[in-house]
Design a protein around this motif. Structure first.
Motif, PDB file in Angstrom:
ATOM      1  N   ASN A 202       0.835  -1.198   0.000  1.00  0.00           N
ATOM      2  CA  ASN A 202       0.000   0.000   0.000  1.00  0.00           C
ATOM      3  C   ASN A 202       0.873   1.253   0.000  1.00  0.00           C
ATOM      4  O   ASN A 202       0.554   2.249  -0.672  1.00  0.00           O
ATOM      5  CB  ASN A 202      -0.921  -0.014   1.221  1.00  0.00           C
ATOM      6  N   ALA A 203       2.003   1.208   0.716  1.00  0.00           N
ATOM      7  CA  ALA A 203       2.917   2.342   0.732  1.00  0.00           C
ATOM      8  C   ALA A 203       3.501   2.598  -0.656  1.00  0.00           C
ATOM      9  O   ALA A 203       3.597   3.746  -1.112  1.00  0.00           O
ATOM     10  CB  ALA A 203       4.036   2.095   1.739  1.00  0.00           C
ATOM     11  N   LEU A 204       3.885   1.524  -1.347  1.00  0.00           N
ATOM     12  CA  LEU A 204       4.421   1.677  -2.704  1.00  0.00           C
ATOM     13  C   LEU A 204       3.356   2.227  -3.649  1.00  0.00           C
ATOM     14  O   LEU A 204       3.650   3.064  -4.517  1.00  0.00           O
ATOM     15  CB  LEU A 204       4.938   0.330  -3.203  1.00  0.00           C
ATOM     16  N   TRP A 205       2.131   1.769  -3.494  1.00  0.00           N
ATOM     17  CA  TRP A 205       1.041   2.264  -4.336  1.00  0.00           C
ATOM     18  C   TRP A 205       0.816   3.755  -4.112  1.00  0.00           C
ATOM     19  O   TRP A 205       0.665   4.533  -5.076  1.00  0.00           O
ATOM     20  CB  TRP A 205      -0.236   1.478  -4.040  1.00  0.00           C
ATOM     21  N   LEU A 206       0.780   4.170  -2.843  1.00  0.00           N
ATOM     22  CA  LEU A 206       0.589   5.583  -2.543  1.00  0.00           C
ATOM     23  C   LEU A 206       1.710   6.427  -3.145  1.00  0.00           C
ATOM     24  O   LEU A 206       1.464   7.484  -3.749  1.00  0.00           O
ATOM     25  CB  LEU A 206       0.532   5.795  -1.028  1.00  0.00           C
ATOM     26  N   ALA A 207       2.962   5.963  -2.986  1.00  0.00           N
ATOM     27  CA  ALA A 207       4.101   6.708  -3.530  1.00  0.00           C
ATOM     28  C   ALA A 207       4.003   6.833  -5.042  1.00  0.00           C
ATOM     29  O   ALA A 207       4.218   7.907  -5.615  1.00  0.00           O
ATOM     30  CB  ALA A 207       5.404   6.030  -3.125  1.00  0.00           C
ATOM     31  N   ARG A 349       2.084  14.843   3.107  1.00  0.00           N
ATOM     32  CA  ARG A 349       0.788  15.530   3.124  1.00  0.00           C
ATOM     33  C   ARG A 349      -0.098  15.041   1.975  1.00  0.00           C
ATOM     34  O   ARG A 349      -1.285  14.782   2.158  1.00  0.00           O
ATOM     35  CB  ARG A 349       1.011  17.037   3.036  1.00  0.00           C
ATOM     36  N   GLN A 350       0.491  14.913   0.785  1.00  0.00           N
ATOM     37  CA  GLN A 350      -0.283  14.450  -0.362  1.00  0.00           C
ATOM     38  C   GLN A 350      -0.641  12.971  -0.238  1.00  0.00           C
ATOM     39  O   GLN A 350      -1.755  12.560  -0.574  1.00  0.00           O
ATOM     40  CB  GLN A 350       0.513  14.691  -1.649  1.00  0.00           C
ATOM     41  N   ALA A 351       0.308  12.160   0.233  1.00  0.00           N
ATOM     42  CA  ALA A 351       0.027  10.733   0.418  1.00  0.00           C
ATOM     43  C   ALA A 351      -1.060  10.543   1.474  1.00  0.00           C
ATOM     44  O   ALA A 351      -1.922   9.652   1.343  1.00  0.00           O
ATOM     45  CB  ALA A 351       1.303   9.998   0.827  1.00  0.00           C
ATOM     46  N   ARG A 352      -1.053  11.369   2.510  1.00  0.00           N
ATOM     47  CA  ARG A 352      -2.076  11.282   3.559  1.00  0.00           C
ATOM     48  C   ARG A 352      -3.461  11.621   2.990  1.00  0.00           C
ATOM     49  O   ARG A 352      -4.454  10.963   3.308  1.00  0.00           O
ATOM     50  CB  ARG A 352      -1.717  12.231   4.699  1.00  0.00           C
ATOM     51  N   ALA A 353      -3.518  12.643   2.152  1.00  0.00           N
ATOM     52  CA  ALA A 353      -4.802  13.028   1.555  1.00  0.00           C
ATOM     53  C   ALA A 353      -5.320  11.921   0.636  1.00  0.00           C
ATOM     54  O   ALA A 353      -6.520  11.618   0.633  1.00  0.00           O
ATOM     55  CB  ALA A 353      -4.631  14.337   0.788  1.00  0.00           C
ATOM     56  N   LEU A 354      -4.418  11.303  -0.131  1.00  0.00           N
ATOM     57  CA  LEU A 354      -4.830  10.216  -1.009  1.00  0.00           C
ATOM     58  C   LEU A 354      -5.311   9.023  -0.206  1.00  0.00           C
ATOM     59  O   LEU A 354      -6.345   8.422  -0.522  1.00  0.00           O
ATOM     60  CB  LEU A 354      -3.660   9.812  -1.920  1.00  0.00           C
TER      61      LEU A 354
END
Length: 488
Positions: A202-207, A349-354
């Motif tokens: 999930n972390a890789l997907w968000l990045a 900040r952007q990853a958190r919003a996504l």
């Protein structure tokens, strides 16, 4: 078990009396297997009120079904599906339903997935499971995890259990990551630079979603983590796969134009190569020259039982261009799905919003349970226990591989949980894998890790994290014989 009354309904176009319709409805439920032997039916009063019919109608239907041995009566308990009721009928082969929707046109894209690696769900019943990334009951501290879960259910943690964090995370888990996990890797960060994720994937997907898009180029290792290939394929960006060598990703092979570089420097997936410090520094210099970002997947660094692990690539980063991916799932259990991202505040900040738009946040109870397990020292104790047992299993497996002349193509410098193997040219290890599964031996064929139409077919991965030491030698012997047979 009582059958909910809400599962019963009369078909609006049904024929016959109401009593006959109720009988048919219940008989069809039994014959289809939906209503099982020994299950309790609703009372005649409750079913009558639900269906909008008289109670005597339901009672007469129940009586007829009892006479036919579909139902049985138990004193003071009501009606139950009879133990002598007919066996459910086999499902008929239905003709394909007519589709009013053209799904080839309706779907905006075709989603591929390499998540399922051809491993049976009941892998634990196989005698020689050389499977990667599964929880071994001999290695997991279930007792303390259960106690931590109970503690997290207490009144003191009511807020952590029930609160909607929206886009935030459990502060106790974040504090542990900042004060314990990251300093071990030479990383210092602030709470605003950490995001808890549903595992490393999930972390890789968000990045990837935040950093890539049309007109941008990603670099990935070849071979590499299969779900990363799927993630990048689903984003409208250019992807370049760079072949790794014995030291991991070679900076000199990077394309001149690239925006994001995905790498696994501590334990290259799947070869287990460890990138030495000079190459790490060269990789950072190459990224700086290209104004590119680096996503570092630091999986399995905890399993360094041969020698201490190298500092994380992010610990050498003075520019803030490395985004770090960590996970607790590999050491605890894969079903935990708990990881984290560490990066500059604008990125987080952007990853958190996504993340908030997709799933809000990982469940609060899971985060607090993990925080207790980590803070009370159980995590460190499990790492020590795992390191001891994995070192023992690795030694046994290495000796068996050498005894049978099998070729090790890659093994972790600091430890890890698997060997990357290579069979003779011309051997299709996917076919060997299928043959071995019938012999109660599970391995992972390696072709899915490679990118490109000409992926080699003779690689495979053997993990020793899920198989007891006393079964390794015999399992390796069977693998060696299967490869010999395939080579003939």
């Amino acid at each position: 078990m009582a059958i909910p009354v809400e599962t019963f309904f009369l078909k609006p176009d049904a024929q016959g009396t109401l009593q006959a319709q109720i009988q048919q409805m219940i008989a069809e439920g039994i014959l289809s297997g939906r209503l099982r032997r020994g299950e309790k039916l609703p009372s005649s009063r409750k079913l009558a009120a639900h269906l909008g019919v008289s109670r005597i109608t339901v009672t007469l239907a129940y009586t007829e079904l009892q006479a036919s041995d579909y139902l049985a009566v138990r004193d003071r308990s009501g009606y139950f599906v009879s133990e002598n009721a007919p066996e459910p009928l086999p499902e008929p082969e239905l003709p394909a339903a007519a589709e009013a929707v053209d799904w080839d046109m309706a779907l905006s894209r075709q989603i591929t997935s390499s998540v399922v690696p051809g491993r049976p769900s009941d892998w634990a019943r196989y005698r020689y499971p050389f499977v990667y990334g599964q929880a071994d009951p001999a290695l997991f501290d279930h007792a303390h995890w259960r106690l931590c879960a109970i503690q997290a259910l207490g009144q003191k943690d009511f807020t952590a259990l029930t609160t909607d964090y929206y886009d935030q995370d459990d502060p106790e888990l974040v504090e542990f990551i900042l004060r314990h996990s990251l300093p071990r890797r030479g990383i210092m960060a602030r709470p605003e630079e950490v995001l808890v994720t549903m595992g490393a994937q999930n972390a890789l997907w968000l990045a990837a979603q935040v950093l890539l898009g049309p007109g941008r180029r990603a670099v990935m290792e070849n071979p590499s983590y299969p779900p990363l290939k799927d993630t990048l394929a689903q984003i409208d960006c250019d992807v370049t796969a760079v072949d790794v060598d014995a030291e991991g990703l070679p900076p000199a092979a990077l394309p001149e134009a690239c925006n994001v570089i995905f790498t696994t420097p501590s334990h290259q997936c799947p070869t287990s190569a460890t990138m030495p410090r000079p190459r790490r520094e060269a990789l950072l210099a190459a990224a700086r020259a290209r104004n590119a970002l680096v996503v570092e997947d630091d999986y399995e660094f905890e399993m360094s039982f041969l020698s201490p692990p190298s500092p994380a690539l992010k610990s050498l980063d003075g520019d803030g261009r490395v985004i770090y991916v960590g996970s607790f799932s590999k050491v605890l259990f894969p079903g935990l799905r708990l990881g984290y991202l560490v990066g500059p505040e604008p990125f987080i900040r952007q990853a958190r919003a996504l993340r908030a738009n997709v799933l809000r946040h990982p469940p609060g109870h899971i985060q607090r349970t993990a925080a207790y397990f980590l803070r009370l020292g159980h995590y460190d104790a499990q790492i020590k226990r795992m390191s001891r047992l994995l070192a023992e299993r690795r030694a046994v497996m290495q000796a068996a591989l050498l005894d049978h002349g099998l070729t090790i193509a890659g093994s972790g410098t600091f430890g890890g949980s698997s060997f990357w193997m290579k069979a003779p040219e011309g051997v299709d290890m996917e076919q060997v894998r299928q043959h071995l599964q019938a012999d109660s031996v599970l391995i992972e064929s390696g072709d899915r890790f490679f990118t490109g139409a000409q992926a080699p077919r003779n690689h495979y991965r053997l993990a020793y994290s899920s198989i007891p030491s006393d079964r390794i030698a015999e399992g390796v012997a069977r693998i060696a014989q299967a490869i010999t047979d395939a080579s003939a």
